[in-house]
Design a protein around this motif. Sequence first.
Motif, PDB file in Angstrom:
ATOM      1  N   SER A 134       0.845  -1.158   0.000  1.00 35.79           N
ATOM      2  CA  SER A 134      -0.028  -0.101   0.131  1.00 35.79           C
ATOM      3  C   SER A 134       0.775   1.415  -0.036  1.00 35.79           C
ATOM      4  CB  SER A 134      -0.984   0.115   1.221  1.00 35.79           C
ATOM      5  OG  SER A 134      -0.198  -0.129   2.344  1.00 35.79           O
ATOM      6  N   ASP A 135       2.319   1.235  -0.308  1.00 33.53           N
ATOM      7  CA  ASP A 135       2.995   2.248  -0.261  1.00 33.53           C
ATOM      8  C   ASP A 135       2.404   3.165  -1.379  1.00 33.53           C
ATOM      9  OD1 ASP A 135       4.510   1.136   1.529  1.00 33.53           O
ATOM     10  OD2 ASP A 135       6.240   0.386   0.218  1.00 33.53           O
ATOM     11  N   PRO A 136       2.824   4.589  -1.115  1.00 32.58           N
ATOM     12  CA  PRO A 136       2.574   5.615  -1.925  1.00 32.58           C
ATOM     13  C   PRO A 136       3.361   5.406  -3.356  1.00 32.58           C
ATOM     14  CG  PRO A 136       3.479   6.629  -0.151  1.00 32.58           C
ATOM     15  CD  PRO A 136       3.220   5.038   0.150  1.00 32.58           C
ATOM     16  N   ILE A 137       3.021   6.206  -4.308  1.00 37.36           N
ATOM     17  CA  ILE A 137       3.658   6.080  -5.610  1.00 37.36           C
ATOM     18  C   ILE A 137       5.067   6.863  -5.627  1.00 37.36           C
ATOM     19  CG2 ILE A 137       3.699   6.187  -8.050  1.00 37.36           C
ATOM     20  CD1 ILE A 137       1.708   4.180  -6.645  1.00 37.36           C
ATOM     21  N   ALA A 138       6.084   6.282  -5.686  1.00 39.94           N
ATOM     22  CA  ALA A 138       7.306   7.287  -6.024  1.00 39.94           C
ATOM     23  C   ALA A 138       7.570   8.086  -7.316  1.00 39.94           C
ATOM     24  CB  ALA A 138       8.610   6.376  -5.566  1.00 39.94           C
ATOM     25  N   CYS A 139       7.762   9.179  -7.279  1.00 38.76           N
ATOM     26  CA  CYS A 139       7.991  10.223  -8.570  1.00 38.76           C
ATOM     27  C   CYS A 139       9.180  11.054  -8.313  1.00 38.76           C
ATOM     28  CB  CYS A 139       6.813  11.228  -8.626  1.00 38.76           C
ATOM     29  SG  CYS A 139       5.053  10.162  -8.377  1.00 38.76           S
ATOM     30  N   PRO A 197      -0.605   9.691  -3.798  1.00 38.73           N
ATOM     31  CA  PRO A 197      -1.134   8.720  -3.234  1.00 38.73           C
ATOM     32  C   PRO A 197      -1.270   7.597  -4.122  1.00 38.73           C
ATOM     33  CG  PRO A 197      -2.407  10.745  -2.888  1.00 38.73           C
ATOM     34  CD  PRO A 197      -1.283  10.783  -3.809  1.00 38.73           C
ATOM     35  N   ASN A 198      -1.392   6.287  -3.791  1.00 34.83           N
ATOM     36  CA  ASN A 198      -1.820   5.273  -4.973  1.00 34.83           C
ATOM     37  C   ASN A 198      -3.067   4.869  -5.350  1.00 34.83           C
ATOM     38  OD1 ASN A 198      -2.690   3.781  -2.869  1.00 34.83           O
ATOM     39  ND2 ASN A 198      -0.979   2.373  -2.574  1.00 34.83           N
ATOM     40  N   ALA A 199      -4.061   5.505  -4.767  1.00 33.88           N
ATOM     41  CA  ALA A 199      -5.540   5.563  -5.155  1.00 33.88           C
ATOM     42  C   ALA A 199      -5.729   6.400  -6.097  1.00 33.88           C
ATOM     43  CB  ALA A 199      -6.453   5.572  -4.050  1.00 33.88           C
ATOM     44  N   LEU A 200      -5.162   6.466  -7.310  1.00 31.86           N
ATOM     45  CA  LEU A 200      -5.295   7.308  -8.297  1.00 31.86           C
ATOM     46  C   LEU A 200      -5.235   6.664  -9.592  1.00 31.86           C
ATOM     47  CD1 LEU A 200      -2.993  10.342  -7.371  1.00 31.86           C
ATOM     48  CD2 LEU A 200      -5.495  10.349  -7.240  1.00 31.86           C
ATOM     49  N   ALA A 201      -5.809   7.289 -10.873  1.00 33.64           N
ATOM     50  CA  ALA A 201      -5.665   6.595 -12.284  1.00 33.64           C
ATOM     51  C   ALA A 201      -4.303   7.067 -12.338  1.00 33.64           C
ATOM     52  CB  ALA A 201      -6.635   7.078 -12.883  1.00 33.64           C
ATOM     53  N   LEU A 202      -3.640   6.332 -13.514  1.00 33.80           N
ATOM     54  CA  LEU A 202      -2.267   6.610 -13.947  1.00 33.80           C
ATOM     55  C   LEU A 202      -2.331   8.037 -14.557  1.00 33.80           C
ATOM     56  CD1 LEU A 202      -1.533   3.071 -15.454  1.00 33.80           C
ATOM     57  CD2 LEU A 202      -0.948   3.972 -13.101  1.00 33.80           C
ATOM     58  N   VAL A 203      -3.075   8.234 -15.251  1.00 38.76           N
ATOM     59  CA  VAL A 203      -3.308   9.597 -15.787  1.00 38.76           C
ATOM     60  C   VAL A 203      -3.328  10.673 -15.125  1.00 38.76           C
ATOM     61  CG1 VAL A 203      -5.867   9.672 -16.155  1.00 38.76           C
ATOM     62  CG2 VAL A 203      -4.306  11.039 -17.834  1.00 38.76           C
ATOM     63  N   ASP A 204      -4.020  10.549 -13.566  1.00 34.12           N
ATOM     64  CA  ASP A 204      -4.107  11.579 -12.370  1.00 34.12           C
ATOM     65  C   ASP A 204      -2.676  11.576 -11.952  1.00 34.12           C
ATOM     66  OD1 ASP A 204      -6.917  12.169 -13.013  1.00 34.12           O
ATOM     67  OD2 ASP A 204      -7.519  10.658 -11.678  1.00 34.12           O
ATOM     68  N   THR A 252      -6.532   2.547 -13.610  1.00 36.50           N
ATOM     69  CA  THR A 252      -5.959   3.054 -12.143  1.00 36.50           C
ATOM     70  C   THR A 252      -4.757   2.148 -11.771  1.00 36.50           C
ATOM     71  OG1 THR A 252      -7.325   1.243 -11.058  1.00 36.50           O
ATOM     72  CG2 THR A 252      -8.430   3.447 -11.403  1.00 36.50           C
ATOM     73  N   VAL A 253      -4.268   2.880 -10.702  1.00 34.90           N
ATOM     74  CA  VAL A 253      -2.900   2.087 -10.212  1.00 34.90           C
ATOM     75  C   VAL A 253      -3.482   0.524  -9.792  1.00 34.90           C
ATOM     76  CG1 VAL A 253      -1.333   1.848  -8.310  1.00 34.90           C
ATOM     77  CG2 VAL A 253      -1.798   3.940  -9.525  1.00 34.90           C
ATOM     78  N   ALA A 254      -4.639   0.426  -9.013  1.00 38.99           N
ATOM     79  CA  ALA A 254      -5.050  -0.891  -8.614  1.00 38.99           C
ATOM     80  C   ALA A 254      -5.295  -1.747 -10.045  1.00 38.99           C
ATOM     81  CB  ALA A 254      -6.361  -0.493  -7.762  1.00 38.99           C
ATOM     82  N   ALA A 255      -5.776  -1.116 -10.905  1.00 44.46           N
ATOM     83  CA  ALA A 255      -6.197  -2.052 -12.049  1.00 44.46           C
ATOM     84  C   ALA A 255      -4.978  -2.254 -12.612  1.00 44.46           C
ATOM     85  CB  ALA A 255      -7.068  -1.378 -13.169  1.00 44.46           C
ATOM     86  N   ALA A 256      -4.018  -1.524 -12.964  1.00 43.15           N
ATOM     87  CA  ALA A 256      -2.520  -2.029 -13.481  1.00 43.15           C
ATOM     88  C   ALA A 256      -1.978  -2.969 -12.565  1.00 43.15           C
ATOM     89  CB  ALA A 256      -1.819  -0.592 -13.460  1.00 43.15           C
ATOM     90  N   ILE A 257      -1.842  -2.716 -11.333  1.00 45.19           N
ATOM     91  CA  ILE A 257      -1.037  -3.730 -10.613  1.00 45.19           C
ATOM     92  C   ILE A 257      -1.891  -5.011 -10.760  1.00 45.19           C
ATOM     93  CG2 ILE A 257      -0.759  -4.491  -8.232  1.00 45.19           C
ATOM     94  CD1 ILE A 257      -0.230  -1.501  -7.597  1.00 45.19           C
ATOM     95  N   SER A 258      -3.353  -5.192 -10.637  1.00 42.62           N
ATOM     96  CA  SER A 258      -3.832  -6.368 -10.848  1.00 42.62           C
ATOM     97  C   SER A 258      -3.580  -7.148 -12.157  1.00 42.62           C
ATOM     98  CB  SER A 258      -5.472  -6.116 -10.686  1.00 42.62           C
ATOM     99  OG  SER A 258      -6.234  -7.360 -11.015  1.00 42.62           O
ATOM    100  N   GLY A 276       2.517   7.880   3.159  1.00 43.80           N
ATOM    101  CA  GLY A 276       1.145   7.919   2.724  1.00 43.80           C
ATOM    102  C   GLY A 276       0.461   9.045   3.206  1.00 43.80           C
ATOM    103  N   ASP A 277       0.890   9.723   4.499  1.00 43.52           N
ATOM    104  CA  ASP A 277       0.208  10.608   5.114  1.00 43.52           C
ATOM    105  C   ASP A 277       0.424  12.035   4.224  1.00 43.52           C
ATOM    106  OD1 ASP A 277      -0.054   8.988   7.107  1.00 43.52           O
ATOM    107  OD2 ASP A 277       1.828   9.561   7.868  1.00 43.52           O
ATOM    108  N   ALA A 278      -0.776  12.731   4.703  1.00 46.18           N
ATOM    109  CA  ALA A 278      -0.821  14.083   3.964  1.00 46.18           C
ATOM    110  C   ALA A 278      -0.045  15.151   4.670  1.00 46.18           C
ATOM    111  CB  ALA A 278      -2.450  14.592   4.073  1.00 46.18           C
ATOM    112  N   PHE A 279       0.321  16.062   3.950  1.00 45.89           N
ATOM    113  CA  PHE A 279       1.096  17.182   4.264  1.00 45.89           C
ATOM    114  C   PHE A 279       0.280  18.282   4.886  1.00 45.89           C
ATOM    115  CE2 PHE A 279       4.766  15.815   2.794  1.00 45.89           C
ATOM    116  CZ  PHE A 279       5.325  15.803   1.562  1.00 45.89           C
ATOM    117  N   ASN A 280       0.743  19.246   5.745  1.00 44.78           N
ATOM    118  CA  ASN A 280       0.040  20.390   6.519  1.00 44.78           C
ATOM    119  C   ASN A 280       0.811  21.447   6.004  1.00 44.78           C
ATOM    120  OD1 ASN A 280      -1.450  22.453   7.617  1.00 44.78           O
ATOM    121  ND2 ASN A 280      -1.224  21.411   9.584  1.00 44.78           N
ATOM    122  N   ALA A 281       0.356  22.261   4.747  1.00 38.12           N
ATOM    123  CA  ALA A 281       1.003  23.399   4.367  1.00 38.12           C
ATOM    124  C   ALA A 281       1.168  24.529   5.246  1.00 38.12           C
ATOM    125  CB  ALA A 281       0.429  24.035   3.026  1.00 38.12           C
TER     126      ALA A 281
END
Lengths: 165, 155
Positions: A7-12, A31-38, B28-34, B138-143
């Motif tokens: 569940s690691d985030p995506i490295a860019c 975040p890794n819960a995104l479409a590739l295009v996003d 999606t990333v999930a679909a690509a991985i699958s 995976g945590d959000a930043f706080n600007a």
Amino acid sequence: MALTQGSDPIACSLTFRDNNAEIAQFGFYTPNALALVDIVQRVQDVATAAQAVSNASIIGGSISIPLVEETPAAPVAESEVERKLLLFGETESRRQKVNYFLPSPLFTIESAGTNDVSTANPLVAALIDVLTQGRLLPGNGAVSVSGLDVLRIVRATIRHYGRGN
Amino acid sequence: MDWRATFRFVDNNGARAHMSVNLPETMTVAAAISYVQALGAAAQAVSSASLVSAKISSTIDIPDAPPPHILSDVYTRLIVIFRNGYEPYSVNLPSPGNLPFDTVGSLRATRLGVDKFLLPPMQAFVQRMSEDTVTAWGDAFNADNCVGGITRGRE
């Protein structure tokens, strides 16, 4: 046995070049819960914001999602990655061609007297089905070339790219 | 822009080879991985070599990038530290240019404070990082809770 990502985030990363042609990387995560295009859009947006702050030049970006096989199968004694199964694919228009090279195909899929392999062989057919998941449903192809779905594998053959011969 | 999935195989002699396919960017990333998992399993069933890893990757063109400034130096970095919960998280941007707080000279990791992010490009960069990116965990930043400084790695 399966490739896993976790569940690691995506490295860019963005690549910067300064006036002395020195290169540096700027890494971040999405975040890794995104479409590739996003993910691409986010990298481009970060690049725009970063370029406004940096006086070096951003020359490109990259995104990488590694997957590992936790328990890989042991290679068999006769395995040889220079021997390839070539799969010739094409898009709907047949103008776009693409080749896939699978290393070290099983000897059991070969036919005597020819380098070609039957695409009806169950293992080969299963591989082709995954490569062209949408061949019965045009527009849903799983792989693409120039943004077009690869709909058909028209031929399979074996070639040897030997080391030094 | 196509994404690429690359599968790495190793044979009994330790030689390595790759098989690559392109993926549609609408996945999606999930679909690509699958999909990569399914293709990896099908490929392993046909190969006598060992599938050891795979990678989904893309290179991105950055159009219209300006040429580097004559004083640009990628060894000089702008460090922005986001205080995120218990673990601060930092990003470092190469060659931050003529920012107003960089006029003192050879500052090294000078602590600036968020109120020094006065320039609109700096504010936009910090805001963009906080909205579009996450920490390595995976945590959000706080600007609103960050500090920054300049380091010079080649002096």
